[in-house]
Design a protein around this motif. Structure first.
Motif, PDB file in Angstrom:
ATOM      1  N   SER A 212       0.849  -1.191   0.000  1.00 18.52           N
ATOM      2  CA  SER A 212       0.000   0.000   0.000  1.00 18.52           C
ATOM      3  C   SER A 212       0.883   1.240   0.000  1.00 18.52           C
ATOM      4  O   SER A 212       1.735   1.412   0.879  1.00 18.52           O
ATOM      5  CB  SER A 212      -0.921   0.012   1.223  1.00 18.52           C
ATOM      6  OG  SER A 212      -1.582   1.262   1.327  1.00 18.52           O
ATOM      7  N   LEU A 213       0.695   2.117  -0.966  1.00 21.13           N
ATOM      8  CA  LEU A 213       1.484   3.336  -1.046  1.00 21.13           C
ATOM      9  C   LEU A 213       0.919   4.450  -0.168  1.00 21.13           C
ATOM     10  O   LEU A 213       1.539   5.504  -0.034  1.00 21.13           O
ATOM     11  CB  LEU A 213       1.559   3.808  -2.506  1.00 21.13           C
ATOM     12  CG  LEU A 213       2.191   2.808  -3.474  1.00 21.13           C
ATOM     13  CD1 LEU A 213       2.154   3.331  -4.901  1.00 21.13           C
ATOM     14  CD2 LEU A 213       3.612   2.477  -3.058  1.00 21.13           C
ATOM     15  N   THR A 214      -0.231   4.211   0.416  1.00 25.41           N
ATOM     16  CA  THR A 214      -0.838   5.215   1.295  1.00 25.41           C
ATOM     17  C   THR A 214      -0.466   4.990   2.756  1.00 25.41           C
ATOM     18  O   THR A 214      -0.132   5.931   3.476  1.00 25.41           O
ATOM     19  CB  THR A 214      -2.371   5.227   1.137  1.00 25.41           C
ATOM     20  OG1 THR A 214      -2.873   3.896   1.349  1.00 25.41           O
ATOM     21  CG2 THR A 214      -2.757   5.706  -0.257  1.00 25.41           C
ATOM     22  N   ASN A 215      -0.518   3.718   3.210  1.00 25.29           N
ATOM     23  CA  ASN A 215      -0.169   3.462   4.616  1.00 25.29           C
ATOM     24  C   ASN A 215       1.111   2.646   4.783  1.00 25.29           C
ATOM     25  O   ASN A 215       1.471   2.276   5.904  1.00 25.29           O
ATOM     26  CB  ASN A 215      -1.325   2.775   5.338  1.00 25.29           C
ATOM     27  CG  ASN A 215      -1.655   1.399   4.757  1.00 25.29           C
ATOM     28  OD1 ASN A 215      -0.837   0.778   4.079  1.00 25.29           O
ATOM     29  ND2 ASN A 215      -2.862   0.929   5.008  1.00 25.29           N
ATOM     30  N   ARG A 216       1.791   2.335   3.672  1.00 23.15           N
ATOM     31  CA  ARG A 216       3.093   1.650   3.667  1.00 23.15           C
ATOM     32  C   ARG A 216       3.014   0.210   4.175  1.00 23.15           C
ATOM     33  O   ARG A 216       4.030  -0.400   4.508  1.00 23.15           O
ATOM     34  CB  ARG A 216       4.133   2.435   4.486  1.00 23.15           C
ATOM     35  CG  ARG A 216       4.278   3.871   4.057  1.00 23.15           C
ATOM     36  CD  ARG A 216       5.319   4.606   4.888  1.00 23.15           C
ATOM     37  NE  ARG A 216       5.365   6.020   4.529  1.00 23.15           N
ATOM     38  CZ  ARG A 216       6.203   6.905   5.057  1.00 23.15           C
ATOM     39  NH1 ARG A 216       7.072   6.508   5.991  1.00 23.15           N
ATOM     40  NH2 ARG A 216       6.175   8.165   4.689  1.00 23.15           N
ATOM     41  N   ASP A 217       1.835  -0.335   4.205  1.00 25.07           N
ATOM     42  CA  ASP A 217       1.649  -1.709   4.667  1.00 25.07           C
ATOM     43  C   ASP A 217       2.094  -2.682   3.583  1.00 25.07           C
ATOM     44  O   ASP A 217       1.818  -2.472   2.397  1.00 25.07           O
ATOM     45  CB  ASP A 217       0.170  -1.930   5.010  1.00 25.07           C
ATOM     46  CG  ASP A 217      -0.076  -3.316   5.578  1.00 25.07           C
ATOM     47  OD1 ASP A 217       0.735  -3.752   6.404  1.00 25.07           O
ATOM     48  OD2 ASP A 217      -1.075  -3.947   5.182  1.00 25.07           O
ATOM     49  N   ILE A 218       2.808  -3.755   3.971  1.00 22.58           N
ATOM     50  CA  ILE A 218       3.274  -4.775   3.032  1.00 22.58           C
ATOM     51  C   ILE A 218       2.702  -6.123   3.453  1.00 22.58           C
ATOM     52  O   ILE A 218       2.916  -6.571   4.579  1.00 22.58           O
ATOM     53  CB  ILE A 218       4.816  -4.849   2.989  1.00 22.58           C
ATOM     54  CG1 ILE A 218       5.409  -3.513   2.545  1.00 22.58           C
ATOM     55  CG2 ILE A 218       5.267  -5.973   2.046  1.00 22.58           C
ATOM     56  CD1 ILE A 218       6.920  -3.506   2.494  1.00 22.58           C
ATOM     57  N   LYS A 219       1.968  -6.769   2.542  1.00 22.27           N
ATOM     58  CA  LYS A 219       1.389  -8.075   2.811  1.00 22.27           C
ATOM     59  C   LYS A 219       1.952  -9.099   1.831  1.00 22.27           C
ATOM     60  O   LYS A 219       2.077  -8.822   0.638  1.00 22.27           O
ATOM     61  CB  LYS A 219      -0.142  -8.026   2.673  1.00 22.27           C
ATOM     62  CG  LYS A 219      -0.829  -7.122   3.687  1.00 22.27           C
ATOM     63  CD  LYS A 219      -2.339  -7.104   3.460  1.00 22.27           C
ATOM     64  CE  LYS A 219      -3.022  -6.206   4.474  1.00 22.27           C
ATOM     65  NZ  LYS A 219      -4.493  -6.134   4.231  1.00 22.27           N
ATOM     66  N   LEU A 220       2.275 -10.283   2.361  1.00 18.40           N
ATOM     67  CA  LEU A 220       2.748 -11.392   1.534  1.00 18.40           C
ATOM     68  C   LEU A 220       1.597 -12.366   1.319  1.00 18.40           C
ATOM     69  O   LEU A 220       1.000 -12.853   2.279  1.00 18.40           O
ATOM     70  CB  LEU A 220       3.916 -12.096   2.220  1.00 18.40           C
ATOM     71  CG  LEU A 220       4.517 -13.307   1.489  1.00 18.40           C
ATOM     72  CD1 LEU A 220       5.178 -12.874   0.179  1.00 18.40           C
ATOM     73  CD2 LEU A 220       5.537 -14.017   2.385  1.00 18.40           C
ATOM     74  N   HIS A 221       1.278 -12.654   0.041  1.00 22.29           N
ATOM     75  CA  HIS A 221       0.187 -13.562  -0.309  1.00 22.29           C
ATOM     76  C   HIS A 221       0.748 -14.782  -1.043  1.00 22.29           C
ATOM     77  O   HIS A 221       1.633 -14.661  -1.886  1.00 22.29           O
ATOM     78  CB  HIS A 221      -0.837 -12.876  -1.224  1.00 22.29           C
ATOM     79  CG  HIS A 221      -1.461 -11.653  -0.642  1.00 22.29           C
ATOM     80  ND1 HIS A 221      -2.577 -11.685   0.162  1.00 22.29           N
ATOM     81  CD2 HIS A 221      -1.122 -10.341  -0.762  1.00 22.29           C
ATOM     82  CE1 HIS A 221      -2.907 -10.456   0.511  1.00 22.29           C
ATOM     83  NE2 HIS A 221      -2.041  -9.612  -0.035  1.00 22.29           N
TER      84      HIS A 221
END
Length: 631
Positions: A212-221
């Motif tokens: 997410s470029l808004t909240n900098r969250d990184i998720k691995l799927h």
């Protein structure tokens, strides 16, 4: 086949000049074209770079990074069934400008989002920017044919096909990860997701990152896993049906890999895997396939005469080249540049040579990688079952206890045998294990973990790897199925595929692995184990298929490893490499390894004692890598 690179910098300290330098460092992966995309917004700076090896749609319409609407992509690889997916997208109203699979991916993401990955058959790594959703998607193919590293620290995210471009970015802090160094010394490669550098990882096969470029969250799927294939119910089929269906799936997979707008060839070693590829493709064609083989003037290593006979039988246009010590000598100094993470499979030398040979005539080359892992071709599978389950537990425990008392270096005669002390320690630990998967892990280690701890100068906490995966397999999987699944996720992915990708890309050649279509493993993983390993015969079902196209007398011979005869050459032509790189002053200055045991091992080897050359090769490769990348 291309190179991809980029960053997402939430500190906004990255610029277009840095991006250009990162991209240029991947020129060898894509010598035909290059391009960049750079954008600054209020919260981040975003850069994509691409170097292109033109394979499909050779026109400028295939230029990357490519934009369609609100999406931008930098893509490496091939989606072989892209025309079928494109036709479906056209029915849903999409209009295409090019004939590239890159454009198809963009439209597929627009229509279906990340779920489109389920439709792709191929090898790929890409990063896609969805401007409307303010997200990045970083994607790797199911098996991990195409590499993808990422670095994440201090609000800076870097990604690339290899590690080289990271050194061009000012935010990259190159610090050796000691646990990964330990893994490298153990296995001669670094099992994923781990990497030689801290804060750096390999993106796992069958996974994608959503940023997410808004909240900098990184998720691995995770969207695919070979373990899920093995956990499907096993098929109740006989030999005839299994052979027929397997050949059908293999033929389809192999011929998909012939799709290209440039010349295609095949690496032909003369073994069952590469011979199967050549036979099943040539049988339906009137034009002669181009095949390539490397030979060695050293007994026990040379497969070239066998490959030549098979090529003659199949009617291919065959080229062979005999590798000399000088050829190896010329390549070895370049290995740290070609493999920019420590990598010590010495078959990398002939892999680079055969790639150089093929590149003179073709732009794409098919290999037989994956056949051993899918059809149980390695002796380590049967050995692991024998050692773990072949004797009563009380007998194994008693022997292991006795071995623990005796120092192997004090056993007369045997202590003069090649690599005896290491084999002794490995066998002791195997006997203490009741599980073939654990036994395979021990067999796979060139330097046992206890010895690695003595070689490494700093303490570290061990990483878990996919060798510790046995509990994830469903109960109906037998020991062989578990080992095959584990080998698929370890040795195949992080050793064999790394070897062929870097070797081919070093000369601008696209390597393709026809056995690694998901349809192949999703079917063969469900076959009972006796169709793979039967009465001591490895790759049983694959051999039955090959015998239909190539006479048995050409195929039935002892298996030879595709490695350079470095054990022979080290004592003479390559001796100076040991003296230069395994030098006491160098090792002490770096402070990562203990000099005493390394120098003792080196001196014993050079004096003619039967020391494990692979241990020294691992250490040599690491020291060469240190000189290249850590100065």
């Amino acid at each position: 086949m291309c190179g991809i690179v980029g960053f997402c910098d939430f500190n906004k300290r990255s610029n277009a000049d840095v991006l250009q330098k990162m991209t240029q460092s991947l020129h060898h992966r894509g010598p035909d074209d290059s391009g960049t995309f750079f954008e600054e917004q209020s919260g981040f700076a975003l850069g994509f770079g691409h170097t292109r090896l033109s394979i499909l749609d050779l026109s400028p319409l295939g230029h990357q990074p490519m934009r369609v609407g609100k999406m931008v992509i930098t893509f490496n690889g091939e989606v072989y069934n892209f025309m079928e997916i494109r036709e479906r997208l056209e029915k849903e109203g999409c209009t295409f400008k090019s004939h590239s699979d890159t454009e198809m991916i963009l439209y597929a993401f627009q229509q279906w989002g990340p779920s489109c990955l389920q439709y792709f058959r191929g090898m790929f790594a890409f990063t896609l920017y969805d401007e409307e959703k303010q997200k990045l998607y970083v994607v790797r193919d199911r098996v991990g044919v195409k590499p993808l590293y990422y670095y994440h620290k201090d609000n800076t995210f870097l990604f690339s096909s290899t590690l080289k471009p990271f050194h061009m970015h000012p935010a990259f802090h190159k610090e050796v990860d000691m646990a990964s160094l330990g893994l490298f010394l153990q296995y001669s490669y670094i099992p994923g997701p781990h990497c030689i550098f801290k804060h750096t990882q390999k993106l796992l096969p069958g996974h994608y990152l959503e940023i997410s470029l808004t909240n900098r969250d990184i998720k691995l799927h995770k969207y695919w896993d070979v373990v899920d294939a093995y956990n499907q119910p096993k098929l109740d089929v006989g030999d005839e049906e299994a052979i027929r269906e397997t050949e059908k799936i293999l033929s389809e997979s192999f011929n998909y890999r012939m799709v290209a707008d440039v010349p295609v060839g095949i690496f032909l070693s003369g073994g069952f895997d590469s011979s199967a590829v050549a036979a099943l493709i040539q049988k339906d064609r009137t034009d002669r396939l181009k095949t390539f083989t490397i030979g060695f003037d050293v007994p026990g290593f040379d497969e070239a005469p066998d490959a030549r006979k098979i090529a003659k039988h199949l009617g291919t246009d065959h080229t062979e080249y005999y590798c000399s010590p000088k050829d190896a000598f010329d390549i070895i100094p370049n290995l740290p540049d070609i493999y920019d993470e420590p990598f010590a499979d010495n078959s990398s030398v002939p892999s680079v040579l055969v790639s150089q040979l093929a590149r003179k005539q073709v732009t794409v080359a098919l290999s037989g990688d994956g056949g051993d892992e899918i059809f149980a071709g390695y002796n380590k599978f049967s050995q692991s079952i024998k050692y773990a389950n072949g004797y009563p537990q009380w007998v194994k425990r008693s022997i292991a206890k006795t071995m623990g008392i005796i120092n192997p270096d004090h056993i007369p005669v045997l202590n003069q045998q090649y690599n005896f002390s290491t084999r002794y320690e490995k066998m002791k630990h195997i006997l203490q294990s009741n599980d073939p998967s654990d036994a395979m892990n021990i067999i796979s280690q060139y330097i046992p973990q206890q010895e690695v701890k003595r070689l490494v100068a700093k303490e570290y906490k061990d990483y878990k790897t996919f060798f510790d995966l046995k509990e994830e397999f469903a109960g109906h999987n037998d020991a062989l199925s578990k080992m095959l699944g584990i080998d698929y996720k370890t040795f195949l992915n992080d050793n064999n595929l790394v070897k062929i990708d870097r070797a081919t890309m070093s000369v601008g050649l696209e390597g393709r692995e026809p056995f690694l279509d998901q349809k192949v493993i999703e079917y063969v993983s469900r076959l009972p184990s006796h169709l793979k390993l039967r009465d001591g015969v490895t790759k049983y079902i694959l051999k039955q298929i090959v015998y239909k196209h190539i006479p048995r007398e050409l195929m039935d011979r002892p298996k030879k490893p595709f490695i350079a005869p470095l054990t022979v050459w080290f004592m003479n032509e390559l001796k100076d490499f040991f003296l230069n790189y395994l030098d006491e002053g160098r090792i002490r200055r770096e402070g990562l390894l203990n000099a005493e045991p390394i120098l003792a091992m080196r001196n014993q080897y050079l004096s003619g004692k039967k020391v494990n050359h692979q241990k020294l090769w691992n250490l040599l490769i690491f020291e060469m890598w240190m000189e290249k990348w850590m100065k």
